[in-house]
Design a protein around this motif. Structure first.
Motif, PDB file in Angstrom:
ATOM      1  N   ILE A  44       0.682  -1.352   0.218  1.00  0.00           N
ATOM      2  CA  ILE A  44       0.004  -0.168   0.016  1.00  0.00           C
ATOM      3  C   ILE A  44       0.903   1.154   0.167  1.00  0.00           C
ATOM      4  O   ILE A  44       0.650   2.190  -0.812  1.00  0.00           O
ATOM      5  CB  ILE A  44      -1.045   0.061   1.226  1.00  0.00           C
ATOM      6  CG1 ILE A  44      -1.974  -1.184   1.137  1.00  0.00           C
ATOM      7  CG2 ILE A  44      -1.536   1.502   1.569  1.00  0.00           C
ATOM      8  CD1 ILE A  44      -2.951  -1.355   2.164  1.00  0.00           C
ATOM      9  N   LEU A  45       1.894   1.191   0.956  1.00  0.00           N
ATOM     10  CA  LEU A  45       2.902   2.441   0.888  1.00  0.00           C
ATOM     11  C   LEU A  45       3.445   2.577  -0.285  1.00  0.00           C
ATOM     12  O   LEU A  45       3.746   3.839  -0.733  1.00  0.00           O
ATOM     13  CB  LEU A  45       3.596   2.286   2.260  1.00  0.00           C
ATOM     14  CG  LEU A  45       3.054   2.772   3.520  1.00  0.00           C
ATOM     15  CD1 LEU A  45       4.051   2.744   4.721  1.00  0.00           C
ATOM     16  CD2 LEU A  45       2.567   4.359   3.359  1.00  0.00           C
ATOM     17  N   MET A  46       3.977   1.726  -0.825  1.00  0.00           N
ATOM     18  CA  MET A  46       4.867   1.874  -1.952  1.00  0.00           C
ATOM     19  C   MET A  46       4.006   2.309  -3.233  1.00  0.00           C
ATOM     20  O   MET A  46       4.484   3.068  -4.039  1.00  0.00           O
ATOM     21  CB  MET A  46       5.632   0.413  -2.362  1.00  0.00           C
ATOM     22  CG  MET A  46       6.789   0.103  -1.515  1.00  0.00           C
ATOM     23  SD  MET A  46       7.903   1.798  -0.977  1.00  0.00           S
ATOM     24  CE  MET A  46       8.611   1.722  -2.510  1.00  0.00           C
ATOM     25  N   TYR A  47       2.912   1.668  -3.398  1.00  0.00           N
ATOM     26  CA  TYR A  47       2.031   2.182  -4.476  1.00  0.00           C
ATOM     27  C   TYR A  47       1.416   3.695  -4.291  1.00  0.00           C
ATOM     28  O   TYR A  47       1.628   4.508  -5.194  1.00  0.00           O
ATOM     29  CB  TYR A  47       0.839   1.109  -4.392  1.00  0.00           C
ATOM     30  CG  TYR A  47      -0.299   1.617  -5.463  1.00  0.00           C
ATOM     31  CD1 TYR A  47       0.130   1.377  -6.728  1.00  0.00           C
ATOM     32  CD2 TYR A  47      -1.483   2.439  -5.449  1.00  0.00           C
ATOM     33  CE1 TYR A  47      -0.720   1.626  -7.963  1.00  0.00           C
ATOM     34  CE2 TYR A  47      -2.353   2.773  -6.195  1.00  0.00           C
ATOM     35  CZ  TYR A  47      -2.048   2.025  -7.658  1.00  0.00           C
ATOM     36  OH  TYR A  47      -2.653   2.708  -8.663  1.00  0.00           O
ATOM     37  N   THR A  48       1.183   3.940  -2.817  1.00  0.00           N
ATOM     38  CA  THR A  48       0.868   5.596  -2.584  1.00  0.00           C
ATOM     39  C   THR A  48       1.804   6.238  -2.924  1.00  0.00           C
ATOM     40  O   THR A  48       1.746   7.480  -3.513  1.00  0.00           O
ATOM     41  CB  THR A  48       0.610   5.435  -1.105  1.00  0.00           C
ATOM     42  OG1 THR A  48      -0.429   4.546  -0.904  1.00  0.00           O
ATOM     43  CG2 THR A  48       0.225   7.057  -0.692  1.00  0.00           C
ATOM     44  N   ALA A  49       3.166   5.820  -2.584  1.00  0.00           N
ATOM     45  CA  ALA A  49       4.298   6.700  -3.048  1.00  0.00           C
ATOM     46  C   ALA A  49       4.598   6.973  -4.414  1.00  0.00           C
ATOM     47  O   ALA A  49       4.817   7.888  -5.070  1.00  0.00           O
ATOM     48  CB  ALA A  49       5.739   5.950  -2.469  1.00  0.00           C
ATOM     49  N   ILE A  50       4.516   5.917  -5.147  1.00  0.00           N
ATOM     50  CA  ILE A  50       4.645   5.898  -6.785  1.00  0.00           C
ATOM     51  C   ILE A  50       3.642   7.038  -7.196  1.00  0.00           C
ATOM     52  O   ILE A  50       3.913   8.029  -8.237  1.00  0.00           O
ATOM     53  CB  ILE A  50       4.243   4.403  -7.268  1.00  0.00           C
ATOM     54  CG1 ILE A  50       5.617   3.580  -7.077  1.00  0.00           C
ATOM     55  CG2 ILE A  50       4.217   4.713  -8.827  1.00  0.00           C
ATOM     56  CD1 ILE A  50       5.155   2.227  -7.432  1.00  0.00           C
ATOM     57  N   ILE A  51       2.343   6.820  -6.807  1.00  0.00           N
ATOM     58  CA  ILE A  51       1.336   8.066  -7.361  1.00  0.00           C
ATOM     59  C   ILE A  51       1.471   9.560  -7.103  1.00  0.00           C
ATOM     60  O   ILE A  51       1.516  10.210  -7.892  1.00  0.00           O
ATOM     61  CB  ILE A  51      -0.188   7.754  -6.485  1.00  0.00           C
ATOM     62  CG1 ILE A  51      -0.635   5.945  -6.839  1.00  0.00           C
ATOM     63  CG2 ILE A  51      -1.050   8.630  -7.099  1.00  0.00           C
ATOM     64  CD1 ILE A  51      -0.811   5.888  -8.623  1.00  0.00           C
ATOM     65  N   PHE A  52       2.148   9.527  -5.706  1.00  0.00           N
ATOM     66  CA  PHE A  52       2.412  10.871  -5.274  1.00  0.00           C
ATOM     67  C   PHE A  52       3.721  11.297  -6.152  1.00  0.00           C
ATOM     68  O   PHE A  52       4.036  12.432  -6.740  1.00  0.00           O
ATOM     69  CB  PHE A  52       2.892  11.204  -3.936  1.00  0.00           C
ATOM     70  CG  PHE A  52       1.413  11.203  -3.116  1.00  0.00           C
ATOM     71  CD1 PHE A  52       0.865  12.312  -3.281  1.00  0.00           C
ATOM     72  CD2 PHE A  52       1.125  10.277  -2.259  1.00  0.00           C
ATOM     73  CE1 PHE A  52      -0.511  12.490  -2.433  1.00  0.00           C
ATOM     74  CE2 PHE A  52      -0.074  10.283  -1.669  1.00  0.00           C
ATOM     75  CZ  PHE A  52      -0.731  11.490  -1.706  1.00  0.00           C
TER      76      PHE A  52
END
Length: 599
Positions: A270-278
């Motif tokens: 979840i965190l790595m996907y969120t980081a990619i989006i931002f």
């Protein structure tokens, strides 16, 4: 629910006891806490400079790149060095707090345990009690390490990491906060559910130790009665219960670990996907990725440690709870708040209307017995008549429920126990010695006695002869409970100890029962010297040992049925005459011959 509340209360009691032990060393505790906090600050700050370091790298070379990177590297190095310094402080504190605390735990446990009543000790395995004391100290170590090396550092770091990440990106911070709350809540819930299983396993751990100790200490009886297979079966039954409890406890741990490992995988995704989006929107830099990943790796490491240490901590609470149950149990026999020191002037003893029951069986009934200064009395009667109970009440191993016992007009329940027992020398029927030297065992009667005084007492007890023949003499160790000596030798050592103590009141519980005829003659001579100037109570089944007493008291069914001199009681008939006839007849000796032989 009630059981859960009891276990929670026990856990709180364990923590209170351990906290009190740790607070005995406030300065060292402060150093350790300062080191723990400093380590977390250094661990939080260093990744921030790593973030800046990678941002400079990804920005490409500039005229100031080397200078900027070197400047950041200095701060990173300072953070690493600070962590090392604080780590040494924490290690120093832990070294002294753990070793000192464990020693304090053993001392505190033993000091309170040893003051429990005689009835407490005959109702518990010595091996189990020893095991509980050892586990109490070990539990302190485990809980200290769990709290100060795992829980507190993890809490400080995780809170700090969430705050810092929230400053950089509130969404990332919120996701991490939610996950941490779910993770910790699940761990606490699961640990509470597993705690009853741990307590059962801790109880069985103590039980198997007690079973082993009981069997090992009775090895001779097991061999003589061909009981090896029976004892193996008994131990195997307990061991099987212990194994099943372990399977249930560790099986529950396995389910918990499966869930927590899955939670770690989920938050990483979840965190790595969120980081990619931002990052795709230009809201996160490569350095932010590094910061998030660094914090995540440290958090996962800390949470993994918590997962392991939480299990150890709950096991430690269960182990420590066994000893705390003993520490929080009131002593059956206690000094009154205003207890005074017993002062001996004449050493007169009086039992006033004593009634006493043990395990719902009445042992003494309205007993009234006065013993004058320096009077020597014998207590006789069939087994269960109450003879030994009288001496145990006098020594205050039990408290009387009705009536009172006075020494020189002082109620023994209102004087300090130590002063009472200092006034009485006691030689039991089956003396138990320490696994120490003969010198130490005899000197226990007067712990500041000189070597010459010990030897003189040994000579009076006629044990100097056999001690001198031993290769190491008075430095010979006697084995656990004195098993390296014969019964007669142990008895003579116990008598030497009483001679050395030289108290104004002497109690002998079949003190010559373990002796052969030759040894008995020697001991009777020693006892005659020992009895001079003392108030003496002698319990005897062998009536020949009390013929010369000033008075013989005959007990039956917890009451006095007759009293007088040997001759008076024989002339009166009754129980004493019956007992004498049985013994004299059994040895094919008539009264006149026996009396003549004892002159």
């Amino acid at each position: 629910m009630k059981g859960d509340r009891v276990k929670t209360a026990t856990a709180k009691a364990v923590m209170r006891v351990y906290a009190r032990i740790a607070l005995k060393h406030p300065l060292i505790l402060a150093v350790a806490v300062f080191g723990v906090v400093g380590m977390q600050v250094a661990s939080l700050v260093t990744p921030i400079y790593l973030r800046n370091f990678f941002n400079f790298l990804t920005a490409g070379p500039t005229a100031h790149s080397v200078s900027d990177l070197t400047h950041v590297l200095v701060f990173i190095s300072a953070g690493w060095l600070a962590y090392w310094v604080f780590n040494r402080m924490e290690h120093f504190g832990a070294l002294y707090l753990i070793t000192g605390g464990m020693a304090d735990a053993v001392s505190e446990a033993f000091s309170y345990l040893i003051d429990h009543s005689y009835n407490f000790f005959i109702s518990n395995f010595a091996g189990s009690l020893t095991h509980k004391v050892n586990k109490f100290a070990k539990s302190y170590q485990v809980l200290y390490e769990a709290i100060f090396i795992s829980f507190v550092p993890a809490f400080l770091f995780i809170v700090g990491a969430i705050v810092i990440l929230t400053v950089y990106n509130s969404i990332v911070g919120l996701i991490l906060t939610t996950w941490v709350v779910v993770f910790v809540s699940f761990q606490i819930w699961a640990s509470n559910k597993r705690q009853p299983l741990r307590r059962v396993r801790a109880d069985l751990d103590t039980k198997i130790t007690g079973t082993l100790a009981d069997a090992i200490s009775n090895q001779a009886t097991i061999t003589l009665f061909s009981g090896t297979n029976h004892e193996i079966e008994t131990l195997n039954t307990v061991a099987e219960d212990w194994r099943k409890a372990g399977v249930r406890s560790w099986g529950a741990d396995g389910y918990v670990w499966s869930v927590t490992d899955l939670l770690v995988v989920v938050i990483q995704i979840i965190l790595m996907y969120t980081a990619i989006i931002f990052w795709s929107r230009g809201l996160l830099t490569i350095g932010d990725f590094v910061l998030i990943q660094t914090y995540l790796l440290i958090i996962f490491g800390r949470l993994s440690s918590i997962q392991h240490d939480l299990k150890r901590a709950y096991d430690a609470l269960a182990d420590g709870g066994e000893m705390v149950d003993i520490l929080t149990a009131s002593h059956d026999i206690q000094d009154q708040p205003d207890a005074q020191v017993l002062h001996i002037s004449k050493a007169a003893v009086e039992f006033k209307n004593i009634s006493f029951s043990f395990q719902n069986t009445q042992v003494l009934k309205n007993l009234r017995l006065g013993i004058g200064p320096q009077e020597k009395i014998g207590l006789v009667g069939p087994s269960g008549a109450g003879k030994t109970t009288i001496t145990k009440l006098l020594l205050r191993l039990y408290d009387v429920k009705n009536g009172s016992i006075e020494i020189d007009g002082q109620d023994i329940s209102k004087v300090k126990q130590e002063s009472l027992r200092n006034a009485i020398s006691f030689v039991p029927q089956e003396p138990v010695l320490f696994h120490r030297s003969l010198m130490d065992n005899i000197r226990y009667g007067k712990r500041d006695a000189t070597e010459a005084e010990v030897i003189e007492a040994a000579k009076k007890a006629h044990c100097h002869e056999f001690i001198s023949s031993l290769p190491e003499g008075y430095n010979t160790f006697v084995g656990e409970r004195g098993v390296k000596l014969s019964g007669g030798e142990r008895q003579r050592v116990a008598i030497a100890r009483a001679i050395l103590k030289n108290s104004p009141i002497l109690v002998l519980d079949e003190a010559t029962s373990s002796l052969d005829s030759e040894s008995e003659a020697l001991i009777q001579d020693a006892l005659a010297t020992l009895m001079q100037g003392k108030t003496v109570i002698v319990i005897a089944h062998r009536l020949s040992t009390i013929m010369k007493m000033d008075r013989i008291v005959v007990l039956e069914g917890g009451s006095i049925v007759a009293e007088g001199t040997h001759a008076e009681l024989l002339a009166h008939g009754g129980l004493y005459h019956k007992l004498w006839s049985i013994q004299a007849g059994g040895f094919i000796v008539d009264e006149a011959e026996l009396a003549e032989g004892l002159k």
